[in-house]
Design a protein around this motif. Sequence first.
Motif, PDB file in Angstrom:
ATOM      1  N   GLY A   1     -60.888 -19.163  86.453  1.00 60.67           N
ATOM      2  CA  GLY A   1     -61.581 -19.802  87.559  1.00 60.67           C
ATOM      3  C   GLY A   1     -62.694 -20.721  87.090  1.00 60.67           C
ATOM      4  N   MET A   2     -63.437 -20.294  86.072  1.00 57.39           N
ATOM      5  CA  MET A   2     -64.495 -21.150  85.527  1.00 57.39           C
ATOM      6  C   MET A   2     -63.896 -22.387  84.863  1.00 57.39           C
ATOM      7  N   LEU A   3     -62.868 -22.172  84.051  1.00 58.57           N
ATOM      8  CA  LEU A   3     -62.262 -23.295  83.331  1.00 58.57           C
ATOM      9  C   LEU A   3     -61.622 -24.292  84.290  1.00 58.57           C
ATOM     10  N   ALA A   4     -61.144 -23.811  85.437  1.00 61.19           N
ATOM     11  CA  ALA A   4     -60.537 -24.706  86.410  1.00 61.19           C
ATOM     12  C   ALA A   4     -61.554 -25.598  87.099  1.00 61.19           C
ATOM     13  N   ARG A   5     -62.809 -25.168  87.103  1.00 63.37           N
ATOM     14  CA  ARG A   5     -63.820 -25.844  87.898  1.00 63.37           C
ATOM     15  C   ARG A   5     -64.743 -26.762  87.100  1.00 63.37           C
ATOM     16  N   MET A   6     -64.583 -26.811  85.801  1.00 62.78           N
ATOM     17  CA  MET A   6     -65.467 -27.663  84.996  1.00 62.78           C
ATOM     18  C   MET A   6     -64.739 -28.161  83.756  1.00 62.78           C
ATOM     19  N   GLY A   7     -65.149 -29.331  83.295  1.00 62.75           N
ATOM     20  CA  GLY A   7     -64.553 -29.876  82.085  1.00 62.75           C
ATOM     21  C   GLY A   7     -65.007 -29.117  80.860  1.00 62.75           C
ATOM     22  N   SER A   8     -66.284 -28.752  80.817  1.00 66.79           N
ATOM     23  CA  SER A   8     -66.840 -27.987  79.707  1.00 66.79           C
ATOM     24  C   SER A   8     -67.649 -26.841  80.276  1.00 66.79           C
ATOM     25  N   LEU A   9     -67.541 -25.681  79.662  1.00 61.41           N
ATOM     26  CA  LEU A   9     -68.332 -24.535  80.106  1.00 61.41           C
ATOM     27  C   LEU A   9     -69.828 -24.789  79.965  1.00 61.41           C
ATOM     28  N   GLN A  10     -70.194 -25.822  79.185  1.00 62.34           N
ATOM     29  CA  GLN A  10     -71.610 -26.124  79.024  1.00 62.34           C
ATOM     30  C   GLN A  10     -72.232 -26.661  80.318  1.00 62.34           C
ATOM     31  N   GLN A  11     -71.417 -26.950  81.313  1.00 62.69           N
ATOM     32  CA  GLN A  11     -71.972 -27.213  82.631  1.00 62.69           C
ATOM     33  C   GLN A  11     -72.738 -25.994  83.145  1.00 62.69           C
ATOM     34  N   ALA A  12     -72.291 -24.818  82.742  1.00 59.35           N
ATOM     35  CA  ALA A  12     -72.833 -23.577  83.295  1.00 59.35           C
ATOM     36  C   ALA A  12     -73.588 -22.735  82.280  1.00 59.35           C
ATOM     37  N   ALA A  13     -73.156 -22.778  81.018  1.00 57.03           N
ATOM     38  CA  ALA A  13     -73.746 -21.871  80.042  1.00 57.03           C
ATOM     39  C   ALA A  13     -73.562 -22.425  78.634  1.00 57.03           C
ATOM     40  N   TYR A  14     -74.609 -22.275  77.814  1.00 59.78           N
ATOM     41  CA  TYR A  14     -74.499 -22.718  76.421  1.00 59.78           C
ATOM     42  C   TYR A  14     -75.661 -22.168  75.597  1.00 59.78           C
ATOM     43  N   THR A  15     -75.497 -22.206  74.283  1.00 62.88           N
ATOM     44  CA  THR A  15     -76.605 -22.065  73.336  1.00 62.88           C
ATOM     45  C   THR A  15     -76.647 -23.356  72.540  1.00 62.88           C
ATOM     46  N   ARG A  16     -77.859 -23.870  72.305  1.00 67.60           N
ATOM     47  CA  ARG A  16     -77.961 -25.206  71.708  1.00 67.60           C
ATOM     48  C   ARG A  16     -79.192 -25.274  70.806  1.00 67.60           C
ATOM     49  N   PRO A  17     -79.007 -25.456  69.489  1.00 68.62           N
ATOM     50  CA  PRO A  17     -80.167 -25.652  68.602  1.00 68.62           C
ATOM     51  C   PRO A  17     -80.878 -26.956  68.941  1.00 68.62           C
TER      52      PRO A  17
ATOM     53  N   VAL B   1     -80.293 -17.905  60.852  1.00 70.75           N
ATOM     54  CA  VAL B   1     -80.260 -18.101  62.304  1.00 70.75           C
ATOM     55  C   VAL B   1     -78.862 -18.505  62.743  1.00 70.75           C
ATOM     56  N   SER B   2     -78.404 -17.866  63.803  1.00 75.06           N
ATOM     57  CA  SER B   2     -77.112 -18.255  64.379  1.00 75.06           C
ATOM     58  C   SER B   2     -77.195 -18.171  65.890  1.00 75.06           C
ATOM     59  N   SER B   3     -76.373 -18.980  66.547  1.00 77.05           N
ATOM     60  CA  SER B   3     -76.258 -18.910  68.004  1.00 77.05           C
ATOM     61  C   SER B   3     -74.795 -19.097  68.356  1.00 77.05           C
ATOM     62  N   ASP B   4     -74.390 -18.457  69.427  1.00 79.95           N
ATOM     63  CA  ASP B   4     -72.972 -18.481  69.784  1.00 79.95           C
ATOM     64  C   ASP B   4     -72.834 -18.321  71.285  1.00 79.95           C
ATOM     65  N   ALA B   5     -71.709 -18.806  71.794  1.00 81.24           N
ATOM     66  CA  ALA B   5     -71.318 -18.604  73.186  1.00 81.24           C
ATOM     67  C   ALA B   5     -69.818 -18.332  73.165  1.00 81.24           C
ATOM     68  N   TYR B   6     -69.392 -17.164  73.670  1.00 82.02           N
ATOM     69  CA  TYR B   6     -68.003 -16.776  73.484  1.00 82.02           C
ATOM     70  C   TYR B   6     -67.555 -15.824  74.593  1.00 82.02           C
ATOM     71  N   TRP B   7     -66.255 -15.758  74.784  1.00 80.94           N
ATOM     72  CA  TRP B   7     -65.664 -14.816  75.727  1.00 80.94           C
ATOM     73  C   TRP B   7     -65.493 -13.453  75.064  1.00 80.94           C
ATOM     74  N   ASP B   8     -65.992 -12.429  75.704  1.00 83.67           N
ATOM     75  CA  ASP B   8     -65.748 -11.049  75.316  1.00 83.67           C
ATOM     76  C   ASP B   8     -64.795 -10.472  76.355  1.00 83.67           C
ATOM     77  N   GLY B   9     -63.495 -10.564  76.067  1.00 80.13           N
ATOM     78  CA  GLY B   9     -62.498 -10.285  77.096  1.00 80.13           C
ATOM     79  C   GLY B   9     -62.416 -11.488  78.022  1.00 80.13           C
ATOM     80  N   ASP B  10     -61.936 -11.265  79.222  1.00 78.89           N
ATOM     81  CA  ASP B  10     -61.746 -12.356  80.175  1.00 78.89           C
ATOM     82  C   ASP B  10     -62.801 -12.411  81.268  1.00 78.89           C
ATOM     83  N   ASP B  11     -63.750 -11.489  81.236  1.00 77.83           N
ATOM     84  CA  ASP B  11     -64.710 -11.476  82.336  1.00 77.83           C
ATOM     85  C   ASP B  11     -66.159 -11.474  81.868  1.00 77.83           C
ATOM     86  N   ARG B  12     -66.403 -11.600  80.557  1.00 72.03           N
ATOM     87  CA  ARG B  12     -67.782 -11.654  80.057  1.00 72.03           C
ATOM     88  C   ARG B  12     -67.928 -12.847  79.114  1.00 72.03           C
TER      89      ARG B  12
END
Length: 364
Positions: free
Chosen positions: A12-28, A140-151
Amino acid sequence: MLVHHDNPARAGMLARMGSLQQAAYTRPIEYQEGRAHGLRAIEVKNGPLRFMSMADRALDIAQIEYRGENLTFLSKPGLNGRNQFDTNGLEAQRSIMGGLFFTCGFENICAPYVTPEGSKYPAGSYPMHGRIRTTPAEHVSSDAYWDGDDRYVLQVSGEMREAELFGENMVLRRSITSVYGEPRITVEDEVTNESFRTEPLMWMYHCNVGWPLLDEGAEVVIPSRKATPRDATTAADGTPWNEIGAPVDNRPESVYLHELVADKDGRGFAGVVNRRLGLGLMIEFDAADFPYFMEWKSMGSGDYVVGLEPSNSSVLGRGWHEERGDLHTLAPQTSERKTLTFTVIEGDEAIDALIARRDALLGA
């Protein structure tokens, strides 16, 4: 093995945006001017929740917003990187930014301290709130990832080392996690004594609430059995510790030592709520990890802030603990872990629930 991602949370999220960074991200990021010039940080966006983890300052979280509203306090010097006055006694106040939290320790918290002659501890001069808060992070590290299909997990991590030739060698490993759709930040810390002698381990999280969340009519919510003023100035403050008024020019700070009541699971909490905004901020922790809890209430104009301070040591300082013989220490090659969770409270119902939780613990 092919994994099919057909869960509506992900698809549902992927269907509604070109990049998930519209909604969530980590960014140095890196700041470009003033005292903050060159300061490295990690910007984290989790929907309406946005915060900055300072890579050059122990990965402490400085700025935090929710739906565009600031929740924390930024002191007069503003954001700043490493300074020559970071660890010079009281002058360290010139580099204290406030922020959602800054980490105090590990040789000292609160007032500057010089080891007296004849002490059983090694000679040393320790700045206000210690040195770890100004220690730059490594690995230092930062990440944004799917843990399963709902997190969808947003994570920042790194390592800080407080060390001296012929002295301490304390390593803090930190992980900061936030999950998309949950207005919550979890800080998981582990401190290891990599030296070959027992070292003091004074450890406090200085959590700071500022305007507009902190404003006239806001309330400090703490399940406190007893609040003891730190000094005569605080004792003379006729305002209840839980009530927030308007700023007053040149009003001195007040500091209270609270006896917290934990819930049946051993959890402690504290927060600040503002019904006009319909927002609050709560911190939660294992009460056994933090036998001391302090409230810093500064209602002075320009220094308008409430600090919530879970700690393994008292605000009365290192000398007080040395005299009592109960300075907290960490044996060589051993570790301690602590976890602190920050949650944004939104809406009257959630504010009522937090206050009811406090009242239930106090038997009100």
